[in-house]
Design an enzyme around this catalytic site. Structure first.
Site, PDB file in Angstrom:
ATOM      1  N   SER A  92       0.832  -1.197   0.000  1.00 33.83           N
ATOM      2  CA  SER A  92       0.000   0.000   0.000  1.00 33.83           C
ATOM      3  C   SER A  92       0.875   1.259   0.000  1.00 33.83           C
ATOM      4  CB  SER A  92      -0.958  -0.039   1.195  1.00 33.83           C
ATOM      5  OG  SER A  92      -1.879   1.025   1.142  1.00 33.83           O
ATOM      6  N   HIS A 200      -7.834   0.832  -1.452  1.00 36.22           N
ATOM      7  CA  HIS A 200      -7.675  -0.279  -2.390  1.00 36.22           C
ATOM      8  C   HIS A 200      -9.002  -0.804  -2.926  1.00 36.22           C
ATOM      9  CE1 HIS A 200      -3.533   0.015  -1.516  1.00 36.22           C
ATOM     10  NE2 HIS A 200      -3.760  -0.139  -0.241  1.00 36.22           N
TER      11      HIS A 200
END
Length: 301
Positions: A92, A200
Site C-alpha cells: 500500500s 484499495h
C-alpha cells in the site's frame, strides 16, 4: 579463506495499520535516521514528533507520513552501513518509501504525495467506512460472502495478503455483516482493522486521479534496484509505469502474496522488513518457513 556470498536481499515496507505510537522515536539511533527525521520536519513545516502521537496516528495523513519517514530512514541507514539491498516491495503506502529507496522519487516529493494521499482519503470518507481482515477462508468463498454482504453497503476485496488472509474494504454496516457471515462460514478470525478510512477499491478513484496529476509534475526516474509492484505483482522497470503504480495503488487491490512469490522466484534469499511491526515478516515466514527473514532495524542496533 573465502568469504560467504552476500545473499540477494529484498527490503519490505509495511502499509497503514502497522503504525504504532512512538514508532519514529523508537527507530535506532543512527545518523542517517536522525538526518531523515530532521529533513522530514523541514519539508513538512512541523516537527516529526507531531506525527508520533496516538492522536495523530489515528488519522490517515499522519499514519501514512510516519510510515513513509520510517521506511526511508531505515533504507538510508542500511545503505550507510553497506547493507546491500537488491529489491524493494511496499504494501500500500509502503510503495512510496520503496520508490525513494530505489531512487525513483525524491524524498521531498514522496512527502508531498503521501500527505496529499492521506488528506484526500480522509476528506473523501471522513467516517462510516473502514477495512476488516478475514483469516481462514479462501478467496472464492470470501467473494461469495462479499456479494451477500453488499446488501448492507459498498464492499470490496482489497488486500490479498495470503491465500487465506484477505482484507475487505467498505461501509461499516457491510463490514459488520461480512464479519458475521465469515465467522459463520468457518473463518478463524474476522475483525476490523486500525485504519481511519478505506483503501484499495474503486471508491478511491478520485484520490488516484489527484495523485496522478501531482506526480506528473515531479521528476520520476527508472529504479536502480529491482522494484516490485504489489498492485500488479510484477517487476516494473520504467519510470512512467512506477509513477502510474504509485498513483493507482490506492484504488486497486494489493496482491501482496503474489508479489512476494515473485521475489522468491527472482532468487531473493533474505527478506528484511522495515519498521514498524512484524506483519510482513510474519506473512513471509508463514508462506516460506525456511526463508531467511529479519527485522531491518536489528541490523542497525
Amino acid at each position: 579463506m573465502t568469504t560467504a556470498p552476500t545473499p540477494r536481499t529484498a527490503l519490505l515496507f509495511p502499509g497503514q495499520g502497522s503504525q504504532s505510537v512512538g514508532m519514529l522515536a523508537a527507530l535506532p539511533p543512527h545518523p542517517a535516521i536522525a538526518a531523515t527525521l530532521d529533513e522530514a520536519s523541514e519539508r513538512l513545516g512541523h516537527d516529526w514528533r507531531e506525527l508520533d502521537t496516538a492522536e495523530a496516528l489515528a488519522g490517515t495523513r499522519a499514519a501514512q507520513l510516519a510510515l513513509l519517514i520510517a521506511g526511508v530512514a531505515t533504507a538510508r541507514a542500511l545503505a550507510a552501513e553497506a547493507v546491500a539491498v537488491d529489491a524493494v516491495l511496499g504494501h500500500s503506502v509502503g510503495a512510496f518509501p520503496a520508490a525513494v529507496a530505489a531512487g525513483v522519487l525524491d524524498f521531498a516529493d514522496a512527502l508531498r504525495l503521501v500527505a496529499l494521499r492521506g488528506e484526500r482519503m480522509a476528506r473523501l470518507f471522513p467516517a462510516g467506512y473502514g477495512m476488516a481482515a478475514v483469516l481462514g477462508l479462501p478467496a472464492r468463498t470470501l467473494r461469495d460472502l462479499v456479494a451477500r454482504a453488499r446488501a448492507s453497503g459498498d464492499l470490496y476485496l482489497s488486500n490479498y495478503n495470503a491465500p487465506r488472509q484477505i482484507v475487505v474494504a467498505g461501509a461499516e454496516p457491510a463490514l459488520d455483516a461480512l464479519c458475521r457471515l465469515a465467522v459463520e462460514a468457518g473463518a478463524r478470525k474476522a475483525e476490523r482493522l486500525a485504519v481511519a478510512t478505506l483503501s484499495h477499491c474503486p471508491l478511491l478513484e478520485p484520490v488516484a486521479d489527484a495523485l496522478a496529476g501531482a506526480i506528473a509534475a515531479m521528476p520520476v526516474r527508472p529504479p536502480r534496484l529491482l522494484y516490485a509492484s504489489a498492485r500488479r505483482a510484477r517487476v516494473l522497470t520504467e519510470a512512467p509505469a512506477i509513477a502510474q503504480d504509485l498513483a493507482r495503488n490506492v484504488a486497486e487491490p494489493v496482491l501482496w502474496h503474489d508479489a512476494v512469490e515473485l521475489l522468491v522466484e527472482r532468487g531473493m534469499e533474505l527478506f528484511l522488513q522495515a519498521p514498524p511491526g512484524t506483519v510482513l515478516a510474519d506473512l513471509l515466514v508463514e508462506a516460506h518457513p525456511d526463508m531467511r527473514v529479519r527485522q531491518a532495524e536489528a541490523l542497525l542496533r
